[in-house]
Motif scaffolding. Structure first.
Motif, PDB file in Angstrom:
ATOM      1  N   ASN A 141       2.055  -4.892   9.553  1.00 21.50           N
ATOM      2  CA  ASN A 141       0.803  -4.160   9.394  1.00 21.50           C
ATOM      3  C   ASN A 141       0.948  -3.163   8.238  1.00 21.50           C
ATOM      4  O   ASN A 141       1.694  -2.201   8.314  1.00 21.50           O
ATOM      5  CB  ASN A 141       0.506  -3.447  10.718  1.00 21.50           C
ATOM      6  CG  ASN A 141      -0.738  -2.589  10.641  1.00 21.50           C
ATOM      7  OD1 ASN A 141      -1.185  -2.214   9.557  1.00 21.50           O
ATOM      8  ND2 ASN A 141      -1.293  -2.292  11.797  1.00 21.50           N
ATOM      9  N   LYS A 142       0.225  -3.442   7.160  1.00 26.05           N
ATOM     10  CA  LYS A 142       0.381  -2.658   5.924  1.00 26.05           C
ATOM     11  C   LYS A 142       0.085  -1.163   6.130  1.00 26.05           C
ATOM     12  O   LYS A 142       0.772  -0.296   5.598  1.00 26.05           O
ATOM     13  CB  LYS A 142      -0.544  -3.207   4.824  1.00 26.05           C
ATOM     14  CG  LYS A 142       0.114  -4.262   3.944  1.00 26.05           C
ATOM     15  CD  LYS A 142       0.698  -3.599   2.715  1.00 26.05           C
ATOM     16  CE  LYS A 142       1.649  -4.365   1.846  1.00 26.05           C
ATOM     17  NZ  LYS A 142       2.588  -5.315   2.146  1.00 26.05           N
ATOM     18  N   LYS A 143      -0.974  -0.903   6.892  1.00 25.78           N
ATOM     19  CA  LYS A 143      -1.352   0.495   7.150  1.00 25.78           C
ATOM     20  C   LYS A 143      -0.196   1.235   7.809  1.00 25.78           C
ATOM     21  O   LYS A 143       0.156   2.346   7.434  1.00 25.78           O
ATOM     22  CB  LYS A 143      -2.546   0.516   8.113  1.00 25.78           C
ATOM     23  CG  LYS A 143      -3.850   0.976   7.487  1.00 25.78           C
ATOM     24  CD  LYS A 143      -4.760   1.497   8.574  1.00 25.78           C
ATOM     25  CE  LYS A 143      -6.075   0.771   8.647  1.00 25.78           C
ATOM     26  NZ  LYS A 143      -6.894   1.161   9.804  1.00 25.78           N
ATOM     27  N   LEU A 144       0.373   0.559   8.793  1.00 26.05           N
ATOM     28  CA  LEU A 144       1.477   1.150   9.539  1.00 26.05           C
ATOM     29  C   LEU A 144       2.704   1.287   8.638  1.00 26.05           C
ATOM     30  O   LEU A 144       3.387   2.319   8.645  1.00 26.05           O
ATOM     31  CB  LEU A 144       1.778   0.237  10.734  1.00 26.05           C
ATOM     32  CG  LEU A 144       2.455   0.850  11.939  1.00 26.05           C
ATOM     33  CD1 LEU A 144       1.731   2.103  12.394  1.00 26.05           C
ATOM     34  CD2 LEU A 144       2.462  -0.181  13.075  1.00 26.05           C
ATOM     35  N   GLN A 145       2.936   0.264   7.871  1.00 24.14           N
ATOM     36  CA  GLN A 145       4.069   0.295   6.941  1.00 24.14           C
ATOM     37  C   GLN A 145       3.956   1.514   6.020  1.00 24.14           C
ATOM     38  O   GLN A 145       4.914   2.241   5.791  1.00 24.14           O
ATOM     39  CB  GLN A 145       4.087  -0.996   6.111  1.00 24.14           C
ATOM     40  CG  GLN A 145       5.298  -1.084   5.222  1.00 24.14           C
ATOM     41  CD  GLN A 145       5.145  -2.188   4.192  1.00 24.14           C
ATOM     42  OE1 GLN A 145       4.760  -1.933   3.058  1.00 24.14           O
ATOM     43  NE2 GLN A 145       5.440  -3.428   4.600  1.00 24.14           N
ATOM     44  N   ASN A 146       2.729   1.725   5.501  1.00 28.44           N
ATOM     45  CA  ASN A 146       2.530   2.849   4.592  1.00 28.44           C
ATOM     46  C   ASN A 146       2.758   4.204   5.256  1.00 28.44           C
ATOM     47  O   ASN A 146       3.281   5.127   4.645  1.00 28.44           O
ATOM     48  CB  ASN A 146       1.126   2.797   3.990  1.00 28.44           C
ATOM     49  CG  ASN A 146       1.094   1.909   2.770  1.00 28.44           C
ATOM     50  OD1 ASN A 146       2.103   1.796   2.059  1.00 28.44           O
ATOM     51  ND2 ASN A 146      -0.034   1.267   2.530  1.00 28.44           N
ATOM     52  N   VAL A 147       2.350   4.295   6.512  1.00 31.27           N
ATOM     53  CA  VAL A 147       2.569   5.564   7.223  1.00 31.27           C
ATOM     54  C   VAL A 147       4.064   5.857   7.321  1.00 31.27           C
ATOM     55  O   VAL A 147       4.507   6.996   7.159  1.00 31.27           O
ATOM     56  CB  VAL A 147       1.911   5.525   8.618  1.00 31.27           C
ATOM     57  CG1 VAL A 147       2.391   6.687   9.465  1.00 31.27           C
ATOM     58  CG2 VAL A 147       0.403   5.577   8.474  1.00 31.27           C
ATOM     59  N   PHE A 148       4.854   4.826   7.550  1.00 31.44           N
ATOM     60  CA  PHE A 148       6.297   5.054   7.627  1.00 31.44           C
ATOM     61  C   PHE A 148       6.909   5.322   6.254  1.00 31.44           C
ATOM     62  O   PHE A 148       7.859   6.093   6.137  1.00 31.44           O
ATOM     63  CB  PHE A 148       6.985   3.898   8.368  1.00 31.44           C
ATOM     64  CG  PHE A 148       6.795   4.012   9.848  1.00 31.44           C
ATOM     65  CD1 PHE A 148       7.587   4.882  10.598  1.00 31.44           C
ATOM     66  CD2 PHE A 148       5.775   3.314  10.504  1.00 31.44           C
ATOM     67  CE1 PHE A 148       7.385   5.036  11.953  1.00 31.44           C
ATOM     68  CE2 PHE A 148       5.569   3.462  11.861  1.00 31.44           C
ATOM     69  CZ  PHE A 148       6.374   4.327  12.599  1.00 31.44           C
ATOM     70  N   LYS A 149       6.320   4.734   5.221  1.00 37.13           N
ATOM     71  CA  LYS A 149       6.774   5.082   3.865  1.00 37.13           C
ATOM     72  C   LYS A 149       6.443   6.555   3.546  1.00 37.13           C
ATOM     73  O   LYS A 149       7.196   7.254   2.874  1.00 37.13           O
ATOM     74  CB  LYS A 149       6.124   4.172   2.832  1.00 37.13           C
ATOM     75  CG  LYS A 149       6.706   2.776   2.831  1.00 37.13           C
ATOM     76  CD  LYS A 149       6.108   1.928   1.719  1.00 37.13           C
ATOM     77  CE  LYS A 149       6.848   0.600   1.644  1.00 37.13           C
ATOM     78  NZ  LYS A 149       6.197  -0.322   0.690  1.00 37.13           N
ATOM     79  N   PHE A 150       5.290   6.945   4.044  1.00 40.66           N
ATOM     80  CA  PHE A 150       4.837   8.339   3.899  1.00 40.66           C
ATOM     81  C   PHE A 150       5.863   9.278   4.554  1.00 40.66           C
ATOM     82  O   PHE A 150       6.307  10.267   3.963  1.00 40.66           O
ATOM     83  CB  PHE A 150       3.486   8.420   4.604  1.00 40.66           C
ATOM     84  CG  PHE A 150       2.709   9.695   4.450  1.00 40.66           C
ATOM     85  CD1 PHE A 150       2.717  10.422   3.272  1.00 40.66           C
ATOM     86  CD2 PHE A 150       1.906  10.147   5.507  1.00 40.66           C
ATOM     87  CE1 PHE A 150       1.946  11.580   3.148  1.00 40.66           C
ATOM     88  CE2 PHE A 150       1.140  11.295   5.393  1.00 40.66           C
ATOM     89  CZ  PHE A 150       1.165  12.015   4.218  1.00 40.66           C
ATOM     90  N   ALA A 151       6.260   8.933   5.759  1.00 35.75           N
ATOM     91  CA  ALA A 151       7.278   9.736   6.444  1.00 35.75           C
ATOM     92  C   ALA A 151       8.584   9.703   5.646  1.00 35.75           C
ATOM     93  O   ALA A 151       9.264  10.722   5.503  1.00 35.75           O
ATOM     94  CB  ALA A 151       7.512   9.201   7.859  1.00 35.75           C
ATOM     95  N   PHE A 152       8.890   8.545   5.104  1.00 34.97           N
ATOM     96  CA  PHE A 152      10.128   8.388   4.344  1.00 34.97           C
ATOM     97  C   PHE A 152      10.146   9.307   3.121  1.00 34.97           C
ATOM     98  O   PHE A 152      11.076  10.085   2.920  1.00 34.97           O
ATOM     99  CB  PHE A 152      10.282   6.919   3.924  1.00 34.97           C
ATOM    100  CG  PHE A 152      11.547   6.628   3.166  1.00 34.97           C
ATOM    101  CD1 PHE A 152      12.695   6.210   3.832  1.00 34.97           C
ATOM    102  CD2 PHE A 152      11.597   6.773   1.777  1.00 34.97           C
ATOM    103  CE1 PHE A 152      13.877   5.944   3.130  1.00 34.97           C
ATOM    104  CE2 PHE A 152      12.770   6.518   1.077  1.00 34.97           C
ATOM    105  CZ  PHE A 152      13.912   6.102   1.751  1.00 34.97           C
ATOM    106  N   THR A 153       9.092   9.245   2.287  1.00 36.28           N
ATOM    107  CA  THR A 153       9.114  10.098   1.088  1.00 36.28           C
ATOM    108  C   THR A 153       8.973  11.580   1.438  1.00 36.28           C
ATOM    109  O   THR A 153       9.409  12.430   0.690  1.00 36.28           O
ATOM    110  CB  THR A 153       8.021   9.713   0.064  1.00 36.28           C
ATOM    111  OG1 THR A 153       6.749   9.756   0.690  1.00 36.28           O
ATOM    112  CG2 THR A 153       8.278   8.349  -0.519  1.00 36.28           C
ATOM    113  N   SER A 154       8.398  11.856   2.606  1.00 33.31           N
ATOM    114  CA  SER A 154       8.268  13.274   2.971  1.00 33.31           C
ATOM    115  C   SER A 154       9.634  13.912   3.219  1.00 33.31           C
ATOM    116  O   SER A 154       9.764  15.125   3.217  1.00 33.31           O
ATOM    117  CB  SER A 154       7.375  13.441   4.207  1.00 33.31           C
ATOM    118  OG  SER A 154       8.103  13.167   5.387  1.00 33.31           O
TER     119      SER A 154
END
Ligand SMILES: C[S@@+](CC[C@H](N)C(=O)[O-])C[C@H]1O[C@@H](n2cnc3c(N)ncnc32)[C@H](O)[C@@H]1O
Ligand SMILES: [Zn+2]
Length: 817
Positions: A221-234
């Motif tokens: 799920n791309k949306k979900l993937q992006n949220v975790f990338k968001f957490a990652f770069t944060s």
């Protein structure tokens, strides 16, 4: 034709509130306070209207706009901007995030934590390191927590730890960014020859990050993937070695400098723990997104501007502000709120490289508006680009509508550039509001020169009809004269020695940001320095112990006898009293807000001063609000004040004088009798200026004792009259009359007055005009008993300067002569 609606302008600073969780998920630089942005949006646009920010940054404008029921357009050349907005707002249920996190946890938690395994020195059991401290590229300390021993502390690195580090060094990381690091001079410095992303991490952290990122990329799920990338770069910068160890904080760090560097002592933080807290922590995506979902009830993303008129409410794009016209039609925007780059003070693109590289984003350095020597972007480039950007904004904004520009620099050249860029495109400059930082530390402010703190909010309006423009700069002499005049005006208006910061803030406003300032004009600081000894003098600022702590600017040769306004701190003090009289209980921010409204721009007082005034008059209640001390409550103040006046009148009569009572106070009652009944009828005040203003001021003095129409004694009761105010009123009585002047003070005020008298101008004027101080208690002793007569010279015997320590032996005022 647009009809001009009645707009309630914001002409004062708004108290900034702390960022809420949605704004704490991911770092960005110079994020504006949400409530201030929201207030501007609500004042300058209506529901359903379109709000634009072409330098959108972390997206505060856009998100606050849709929160307030407007439609938002947010543009930024940095792709991180759209990434931040998208992932803050994307609609995913907390359960989905938690479920996906559990999967990642099952796959990675133990595996990663194993890499950071260490041994509790107390019980010998295996535990997981929270972080390590490295000194000069050698590990020397392990910070850990042991549940069995219930300890959380550090220990020296031992052989087991070294073995763990060695083991991790041979692990082969998955894919990680190979791109080089960008260095573009000025603020963002190359300090240690680092060339690649890999060099920013220990081998162990790079490996852990790479396997974590790899798993995130597998999320379907791309949306979900992006949220975790968001957490990652944060958190990825916190996993780097750019994180200094601070003496007081051994378990966490931060990204401290605009540079890729390794501090002498740096941290290697456990990647899993960082990630876990980036997802589940207080500032994590879960809390942040929940906050966003609660605050923003409608989120419908538009792909084009047109879709905003068709149900969508937000459009955000990675684009150049200079190409706004490709995205937004002419005359279509209702309000612009924007915060353009501040010269080269923050190098947004370099600072975003690390994040963007993991996300595989390209950064378009070429079009970034900044000042940056290695990109050959000088001041001229900056000015030209800004000017084009504001041209674009001018065209998309509807006639008659507003643009608010926030700004954070006091270099007159940068100001000049920004303001010109806007007005040369046809905007009218309406107002500059200085927005002080909510809680500035007082220390740095005490220097006689320096750069300003806080922001400026500048309001522009696009005229209904396009104007012909001409660029007309003042000549250098005019500019310098205006700077000096503005500074004089500011000190005069404040009525007290003024620190440089306040003058600077005021000048920026007075000169309308220096819109006509000639090219190559001197900095304000240099102009003012040349006038020390002419118009200005520097006065020492002293603390309560009499130690000099800084310097403040004052008008040469002036004191309160030739002033017309009391010192600002007295006016602020009165306002605070009034607020507390009215509200009974008020929070610091509520009080600050009223003060900012009544005392804008150059008059804005220090929050530290407000605090000390509050402490003087009031006490903090259990809910953290302020409430007047019992003796400071209005009824009490008035009662005591009137009683003192009554006593003074009595004494004067016993001593054989005619007695005058202040025209205001005559209406008050003591012992059920109006004070006017004991006020003598004075046909004429002799030997004083007879103009109505002077006479009016004299008649406001609390109590006068007169002999044959000549004023012999004057009294002010301090709890309602400030000292400088007393001096200003009293200075209408000519020195030739040799009046005796007394300020009557309550015991509780003595310490405060002592501190106030450290202020050099006040102290000098008091001495020059020979004011004396009498305490309430001493006055009451004099009226006590059944004495029929009273000798006025007895007043001299009890007169004493306020003391710091009211328990000490008092010193007679004569000692000061
Ligand atoms: C002062 S910041 C805005 C920060 C914003 N106030 C916030 O609350 O996050 C300026 C922004 O301008 C962006 N920028 C620089 N050059 C640009 C350009 N040519 N077009 C659009 N945006 C640009 C930077 O990426 C940066 O995000
Ligand atoms: Zn243990």
């Amino acid at each position: 034709m647009t009809k001009k609606d009645t707009i309630q302008n914001i002409d004062y600073a708004i108290i900034a509130q702390a960022h809420t969780p949605m704004y704490l998920i991911h770092k960005y630089w110079a994020r504006k306070p949400h409530n201030v942005v929201a207030d501007y949006i609500k004042h300058y646009s209506k529901e359903g209207e379109i709000v634009l920010d072409p330098f959108g940054g972390s997206g505060v404008t856009a998100m606050e706009a849709i929160k307030a029921g407007r439609k938002a357009v947010s543009i930024d050349l940095n792709p991180m901007s759209a990434f931040l907005i998208e992932n803050t707002l994307s609609q995913i249920s907390p359960r989905e995030i938690e479920a996906e996190f559990s999967k990642l946890e099952a796959k990675l938690k133990d595996h990663i934590n194993d890499l950071y395994e260490t041994k509790c020195p107390k019980c010998g059991k295996k535990v997981v390191a929270i972080c390590l401290h490295w000194e000069k590229d050698k590990p020397n300390k392990v910070m850990f927590e042991c549940d069995s021993c219930n300890i959380k502390r550090g220990k020296d690195v031992d052989n087991f730890d070294l073995k763990k580090i060695k083991e991790a060094e041979v692990l082969k990381p998955k894919h990680y960014p190979q791109s080089g690091l960008a260095y573009n001079g000025n603020k963002f410095m190359k300090r240690e020859g680092k060339e690649t992303i890999a060099e920013l991490f220990t081998k162990r952290n790079l490996y852990s990050l790479s396997i974590l990122f790899d798993e995130i990329e597998k999320i379907e799920n791309k949306k979900l993937q992006n949220v975790f990338k968001f957490a990652f770069t944060s958190m990825v910068h916190l996993a780097s070695n750019m994180t200094p160890v601070r003496p007081t904080r051994q378990f966490s760090s931060f990204w401290a400098l605009q540079s890729y560097w390794t501090p002498p002592v740096y941290m290697e933080s456990n990647v899993w723990m960082l990630f876990e807290s980036a997802v589940l922590g207080k500032q994590g995506v879960l809390k942040g997104k929940e906050d966003a979902a609660n605050q923003i009830t409608i989120y419908k993303k538009a792909k084009t501007f047109e879709e905003l008129n068709d149900g969508a409410n937000i459009l955000f794009e990675t684009a150049n502000a200079l190409e706004l016209n490709k995205i937004v039609p002419k005359n279509s925007v209702d309000y612009i709120f924007t915060d353009p780059p501040y010269g080269g003070a923050v190098q947004y693109f370099e600072l975003s490289t690390l994040w963007a590289s993991w996300l595989g984003m390209d950064l378009d350095y070429a079009d970034e508006i900044t000042i940056n020597s290695q990109q050959e972007k000088d001041f001229d480039y900056y000015h030209k680009m800004l000017k084009s950007a504001f041209r674009e904004m001018y065209q998309v904004l509807k006639p008659g509508k507003y643009l608010t520009l926030t700004f954070h620099s006091t270099e007159i050249a940068v100001w000049n550039s920004i303001i010109k860029a806007v007005i040369l495109n046809g905007f009218d400059l309406e107002k500059i509001v200085y927005q002080p930082p909510a809680r500035a530390s007082a220390k740095g402010l005490l220097q006689p020169y320096g750069s300003a703190v806080g922001d400026y909010y500048i309001r522009f309006r696009k005229p209904d009809v396009e104007k012909l423009l001409s660029e007309r700069a003042m000549d250098k002499e005019t500019y310098e004269r205006e700077v000096v005049m503005a500074a004089k005006g500011i000190i005069e208006e404040r009525g007290e020695p003024t620190i440089y910061q306040r003058i600077l803030n005021g000048i920026m406003v007075e000169l309308k940001g220096g819109r006509n300032v000639p090219i190559g004009a001197k900095n304000v600081e240099d102009v003012l320095k040349e006038h020390i000894g002419k118009e200005f003098e520097l006065k020492n600022i002293k603390d309560a112990k009499g130690k000099t702590t800084g310097k403040a600017w004052w008008l040469k040769g002036r004191d309160y006898t030739n002033f017309s306004t009391p010192a600002l701190s007295e006016r602020v003090g009165k306002t605070i009293l009034q607020v507390l009289d009215r509200k009974v209980k008020a929070s610091f921010d509520d009080i600050l807000q009223e003060i900012f409204i009544q005392f804008p721009n150059a008059l804005t007082p220090d929050t530290a001063d407000i605090n000390s005034i509050l402490e003087e008059y009031s006490v903090k209640t259990s809910d953290g609000k302020w409430r007047l001390k019992p003796e400071q409550q209005k009824i009490q103040r008035d009662t005591i004040h009137n009683l003192m006046i009554y006593h003074l009148a009595e004494l004067g009569k016993k001593a054989g004088f005619k007695v005058w009572i202040g025209s205001q106070e005559q209406k008050s009652k003591v012992k059920n009798k109006p004070l006017s009944e004991i006020c003598d009828r004075i046909p004429v005040f002799r030997f004083v200026p007879q103009d109505s203003l002077s006479l009016e001021r004299i008649k406001q003095i609390d109590v006068l004792w007169l002999e044959d129409g000549r004023i012999r004694y004057e009294f002010e009761v301090e709890n309602t009259t400030g000292i400088s105010e007393a001096i200003i009123r009293g200075s209408n009585i000519p020195e030739q009359l040799k009046p005796k002047r007394f300020i009557v003070i309550p015991k509780e005020r003595e310490k405060f007055l002592f501190r106030k008298l450290q202020e050099p101008i006040l102290a000098e004027t008091i001495k020059k005009t020979k004011w004396n101080f009498i305490r309430y208690a001493d006055l009451k002793k004099l009226v006590g008993g059944a004495r029929k007569t009273f000798n006025a010279s007895e007043l001299d015997e009890v007169a004493k300067m306020p003391r710091e320590n009211t328990g000490e032996k008092q010193m007679n005022l004569n000692h000061f002569d």
